[in-house]
Design a protein around this motif. Sequence first.
Motif, short mmCIF file in Angstrom:
data_model
loop_
_atom_site.label_atom_id
_atom_site.label_comp_id
_atom_site.label_asym_id
_atom_site.label_seq_id
_atom_site.Cartn_x
_atom_site.Cartn_y
_atom_site.Cartn_z
N TYR A 1 0.77 2.19 -7.11
CA TYR A 1 -0.63 1.88 -6.80
C TYR A 1 -1.45 3.16 -6.58
N SER A 2 -1.14 3.90 -5.53
CA SER A 2 -2.00 5.05 -5.20
C SER A 2 -1.49 6.35 -5.80
N HIS B 1 -7.04 11.78 -7.96
CA HIS B 1 -7.15 10.78 -6.90
C HIS B 1 -8.44 9.97 -7.09
N ARG C 1 -7.94 7.61 -9.96
CA ARG C 1 -7.13 6.46 -9.52
C ARG C 1 -7.99 5.47 -8.72
N VAL C 2 -8.80 5.99 -7.80
CA VAL C 2 -9.63 5.12 -6.96
C VAL C 2 -10.58 4.32 -7.86
N THR D 1 -8.77 1.59 -10.01
CA THR D 1 -8.23 0.44 -9.24
C THR D 1 -9.36 -0.30 -8.53
N SER E 1 0.83 -1.21 0.00
CA SER E 1 0.00 0.00 0.00
C SER E 1 0.86 1.26 0.00
N LEU F 1 -5.72 0.15 2.44
CA LEU F 1 -5.99 0.41 1.02
C LEU F 1 -6.41 -0.88 0.34
#
Length: 441
Positions: A52-53, A120, A123-124, A127, A47, A238
């Motif tokens: 990833y984020s 953001h 991205r959320v 994913t 995470s 996450l």
Amino acid sequence: MHMTETARRMWKKLTWTWSPGSEKEAGDAVVKNMLLHWFPNKVSISSMSWSYSMWLGTVSFVLFLILCGTGLVLMFLYVPSVERAYSSVKDIEFVVSFGWLLRSMHRISAHLMVASVFLHMVRVFLTGAYKNGTAAGANRPLNWIVGLTLLVLTLLLSFTGYLLPWDQLAYWAITVGTNIARSAPVVGEWMRFVLLGGTTIDQGTLIRFYVLHVFFLPVIVLFLFAYHMWRVRKDGGLAVVDKEDLNRTAVPADPVKSKTYSLLGITNGTSVHVQTKVVEDESTTVTSSPHLLRRILLVSLLTFAVVVLLSVVFPAPLEAPANPSVTPNPAKAPWYFLWLQEIVTVTTVTIGSFTINGALIGGILLPGALLALAVWWPYRDKSGPGSVGVWLSPERKRQNMVFIVICVVILLFTVVGTFLRGPYWNLYWPWESWPDMPVKF
Ligand code: HEM
């Protein structure tokens, strides 16, 4: 000695209603308290990965903190009155030492925050991180909705700040923006009246926007952000942790002889070992301190550096003082609302002497429908657990395509509105010069 002991007791009496009697009670206190529980004791390595984020949520919050810091200093210098607002901003710009940098940093951070919160969210979505994993009590769809509220609040923060310099840019951008509210059926006029504190943009509007901007909106964002983070922890970390969990098989561990809390910890015996697959696994986790904290510090410093750099390269603009009788042509809303202004134009149709006003579609119905769709989306997404916390999961291919198309259209319209629209909202290439416009009084 006696005095210090008495003082200590007094202090404890004043500040504690209860203090833990054992290590377990102390641990429970941390787990049950929202603020103390902000950081986990340990955090999964995956995470913390950049890919990833992209750390966009953290970047958003760091920008928010820079905005609070620079904003607090600006509050000492800015005067929220129609007569003095413009000249106080001019003083900040040209008289106060490094005032121009302060103002520029505040403005650049505001623009960047709108962009980073949006990214953001992208991205959320891509994913599948609004989906629940295996954690008991997880409610990621709720955190997605909390996020959407934060996005709307970020836009409102920026919008209310836009008016404060009280120059032509500010005055007319807010005129265009609030005129859109007017087109809502039945409540439109009333909505605009409440927003402006009257029928025109005047002292009532300035003080209203100012109080919202420096107090109510930042405080709400702060509380909601704390809740957002608490939820991330309660949702099992996450979403990428859930993906890891799915790929791992439980390894039965031999019972270990150790102390147990049974019988108040008096007896030795075999402690209860849960065959956990997740978080506490030694090979996939590190302690938050120092690993997570160090990473957060690095992200904060990088964000700060970028803000300073951009503030020097792109100083904040200050146009002529606001003048209600001189309408600039074109009059543009703030850039993040230009896609809506563009849609308002496209959907305004004139047939003979009859005009269908696009403001209702572009300003109210479409953004309302998009927001409703976003709230509803996590509940209609029936993809399997394998698509949680994975970039562009094949199982969510169609959903991701729809989302990307919507985002690209919004971005395209924003670019057209920002760079290609000239007088009378006609299209001009960036290298084309605009015709000389007669100034209308
Ligand atoms: C002021 C605005 C916001 C701030 C400061 C913020 C902050 C954060 C932070 C720091 C994280 C941890 C992971 C990361 O850094 O990416 C996070 C996660 C998350 N955020 Fe936000 N956020 C904001 C807005 C949003 C928005 C607009 C959405 C969606 C509509 C959203 C939904 C989520 C979700 C679902 C997670 C969990 C992600 C996962 O499990 O991978 N947030 N947020």
